[in-house]
Design a protein around this motif. Sequence first.
Motif, PDB file in Angstrom:
ATOM      1  N   ILE A  75       0.809  -1.221   0.000  1.00 14.34           N
ATOM      2  CA  ILE A  75       0.000   0.000   0.000  1.00 14.34           C
ATOM      3  C   ILE A  75       0.840   1.268   0.000  1.00 14.34           C
ATOM      4  N   ASN A  76       2.174   1.124  -0.147  1.00 12.27           N
ATOM      5  CA  ASN A  76       3.049   2.282  -0.223  1.00 12.27           C
ATOM      6  C   ASN A  76       3.956   2.180  -1.445  1.00 12.27           C
ATOM      7  N   GLY A  77       4.468   3.328  -1.873  1.00  7.14           N
ATOM      8  CA  GLY A  77       5.126   3.406  -3.164  1.00  7.14           C
ATOM      9  C   GLY A  77       6.569   2.962  -3.211  1.00  7.14           C
ATOM     10  N   SER A  78       7.282   2.861  -2.082  1.00 11.98           N
ATOM     11  CA  SER A  78       8.690   2.512  -2.122  1.00 11.98           C
ATOM     12  C   SER A  78       9.091   1.848  -0.818  1.00 11.98           C
ATOM     13  N   LYS A  79      10.245   1.169  -0.840  1.00 16.24           N
ATOM     14  CA  LYS A  79      10.739   0.515   0.373  1.00 16.24           C
ATOM     15  C   LYS A  79      11.053   1.546   1.452  1.00 16.24           C
ATOM     16  N   ARG A  80      11.598   2.677   1.036  1.00 14.86           N
ATOM     17  CA  ARG A  80      11.905   3.728   2.009  1.00 14.86           C
ATOM     18  C   ARG A  80      10.638   4.203   2.707  1.00 14.86           C
ATOM     19  N   GLU A  81       9.572   4.376   1.927  1.00 19.80           N
ATOM     20  CA  GLU A  81       8.303   4.826   2.499  1.00 19.80           C
ATOM     21  C   GLU A  81       7.733   3.769   3.436  1.00 19.80           C
ATOM     22  N   VAL A  82       7.883   2.496   3.066  1.00 18.89           N
ATOM     23  CA  VAL A  82       7.413   1.407   3.923  1.00 18.89           C
ATOM     24  C   VAL A  82       8.088   1.476   5.291  1.00 18.89           C
ATOM     25  N   GLU A  83       9.412   1.654   5.293  1.00 16.55           N
ATOM     26  CA  GLU A  83      10.141   1.692   6.559  1.00 16.55           C
ATOM     27  C   GLU A  83       9.765   2.928   7.384  1.00 16.55           C
ATOM     28  N   GLU A  84       9.511   4.049   6.705  1.00 11.02           N
ATOM     29  CA  GLU A  84       9.087   5.260   7.420  1.00 11.02           C
ATOM     30  C   GLU A  84       7.740   5.030   8.094  1.00 11.02           C
ATOM     31  N   ARG A  85       6.803   4.452   7.342  1.00 10.80           N
ATOM     32  CA  ARG A  85       5.472   4.201   7.897  1.00 10.80           C
ATOM     33  C   ARG A  85       5.556   3.219   9.063  1.00 10.80           C
ATOM     34  N   LEU A  86       6.355   2.167   8.866  1.00 14.71           N
ATOM     35  CA  LEU A  86       6.472   1.143   9.901  1.00 14.71           C
ATOM     36  C   LEU A  86       7.048   1.734  11.182  1.00 14.71           C
ATOM     37  N   THR A  87       8.041   2.596  11.031  1.00 15.47           N
ATOM     38  CA  THR A  87       8.626   3.253  12.205  1.00 15.47           C
ATOM     39  C   THR A  87       7.593   4.093  12.939  1.00 15.47           C
ATOM     40  N   GLU A  88       6.808   4.850  12.186  1.00 15.90           N
ATOM     41  CA  GLU A  88       5.769   5.692  12.799  1.00 15.90           C
ATOM     42  C   GLU A  88       4.749   4.850  13.554  1.00 15.90           C
ATOM     43  N   ILE A  89       4.319   3.744  12.926  1.00 18.47           N
ATOM     44  CA  ILE A  89       3.313   2.885  13.553  1.00 18.47           C
ATOM     45  C   ILE A  89       3.877   2.227  14.812  1.00 18.47           C
ATOM     46  N   GLN A  90       5.130   1.809  14.765  1.00 11.04           N
ATOM     47  CA  GLN A  90       5.746   1.182  15.936  1.00 11.04           C
ATOM     48  C   GLN A  90       5.845   2.162  17.107  1.00 11.04           C
ATOM     49  N   ILE A  91       6.185   3.417  16.796  1.00 13.54           N
ATOM     50  CA  ILE A  91       6.246   4.432  17.851  1.00 13.54           C
ATOM     51  C   ILE A  91       4.864   4.632  18.463  1.00 13.54           C
ATOM     52  N   ALA A  92       3.841   4.725  17.592  1.00 13.23           N
ATOM     53  CA  ALA A  92       2.470   4.897  18.084  1.00 13.23           C
ATOM     54  C   ALA A  92       2.026   3.688  18.892  1.00 13.23           C
ATOM     55  N   ALA A  93       2.395   2.481  18.419  1.00 17.65           N
ATOM     56  CA  ALA A  93       1.999   1.260  19.117  1.00 17.65           C
ATOM     57  C   ALA A  93       2.665   1.181  20.489  1.00 17.65           C
TER      58      ALA A  93
END
Length: 527
Positions: A259-277
Amino acid sequence: MGLMGGEENGNEERVVSGIQMGTKNKYKRMDFDVTEEDVTFSNGGMTDRNHNTRKFVFACAIFASLNSVLLGYDVGVMSGAILFILEDLKLSEVQEEVLVGILSIISLLGSLAGGKTSDSIGRKWTIAFAAIVFQSGAAVMSLAPSFEILMIGRILAGVGIGFGVMIAPVYIAEIAPAVARGSLTSFPEIFVNIGILLGYVSNYAFSGLPAHISWRVMLGVGILPSVFIGLALFVIPESPRWLVMQNRVEEARLVLSKINGSKREVEERLTEIQIAARSANAEKSKGKAVWREMINPSPSVRKMLITGCGIQCFQQITGIDATVYYSPTIFKDAGIRGNTQLLSATVAVGFTKTLFILIAIFLIDKLGRKPLLYVSTIGMTICLFGLSLTLALLSKEKLGIVLAILAVCGNVAFFSVGIGPICWVLSSEIFPMRLRAQASALGAVGSRVSSGVVAMSFLSVSRAISVAGTFFIFAVISLFSVVFVHTFVPETKGKTLEEIEILFQNEKGLQTSELEMGDTELLLQKE
């Protein structure tokens, strides 16, 4: 505030390779087909990848919204089926009101349980469970030999709908990018309207059958959408946010890659979600339960609850379900005679409602939530006052029939272009991740209770003060909804879920000029 609640597909303001990533979605909002990564990596095929991810997210939003067809179909089909149920089972007026309205009241049980269920078994399988329960109820209703058995089926269908109406917007909000979240999160309301139209068409199509068969066929057809929901489960992934909350990080990364356009974007999103979690889990480890926080909320959470639950209640107490469920009764009061003529008039209502919800999807992320809510609530108020006056002064006259049809169609049109879809959008985007499922469930409960009260009291109130008097009351309530929108609803267009959380914590809110500066900076960088 730091990266608290960083659950959105948007970004916090940070710099990567000298470019402010927080402005990417803002520029993307101005031109959906061109993102920063498209500009930077277009030679590497990123445009095609972004196009594919958008199509995948779009498909997920559609499949997640299919449960809403069941709700819409039930609402639409019951308006006509009740005419034949009354004839076949010889129901009293009280039984008629209970049969029509009980679905909305019972659905609150599903909505209340839905938040906890979706946190336990996941968003995806909650969608599946909702479809199974509704399908069972529809089967029982279509075969019911008596009012009592019919009510059992109605209760099952209500529980299934309760699960469905709260989980779809939550799921979509958790996978959608900020730039398209408003449009995508409004899909469930679009599918409700499609279901209502299908219910009206079903009424008209099967109205020629014998009374003891026609209503059973009408209700039984509602099972069919469940088949498509079963197929959808093979397509849609689990919410990456729920997967992270369950410490299934690699599965979340796999979903984010779709659901994201690049591997870099995937890692950015994942980091944000992990912080929120981690933030959400930290709150739970301190013993601060979700329901306890909502019962004794902080000032910012209180504002969120007032906005989310208030808009859900106003969506219903302005009388939309009375208009949809009892449109044959309204048109009969205006002067139309004959079941076929009454049901054909309701098809026009269903078509109008569906058409304008489709218009709303193109406007919600362009004009914003609040302008559309103003147009919607003011327009509904005018149409409801007009319907009240028409039924009071021109009942049984040809002009009165025409004006009544126009007023009802106008009311559902203004509802569909604003408060109908936007109430679900707001409810799914204004709460932080730790509260989102449960708070959305609470809002859905407010919606369903309000709907049930309206549906179960409409005939009795109309008998006491007339149909015209009842719609005058709805018009006054609609006028108050304009005041509510002005006072309590902020503009959330284009903001990430993190920014919306800050918006409720900051008395003055986010300044529009800040977002516009982000657009300008990226444009200058492009030049």
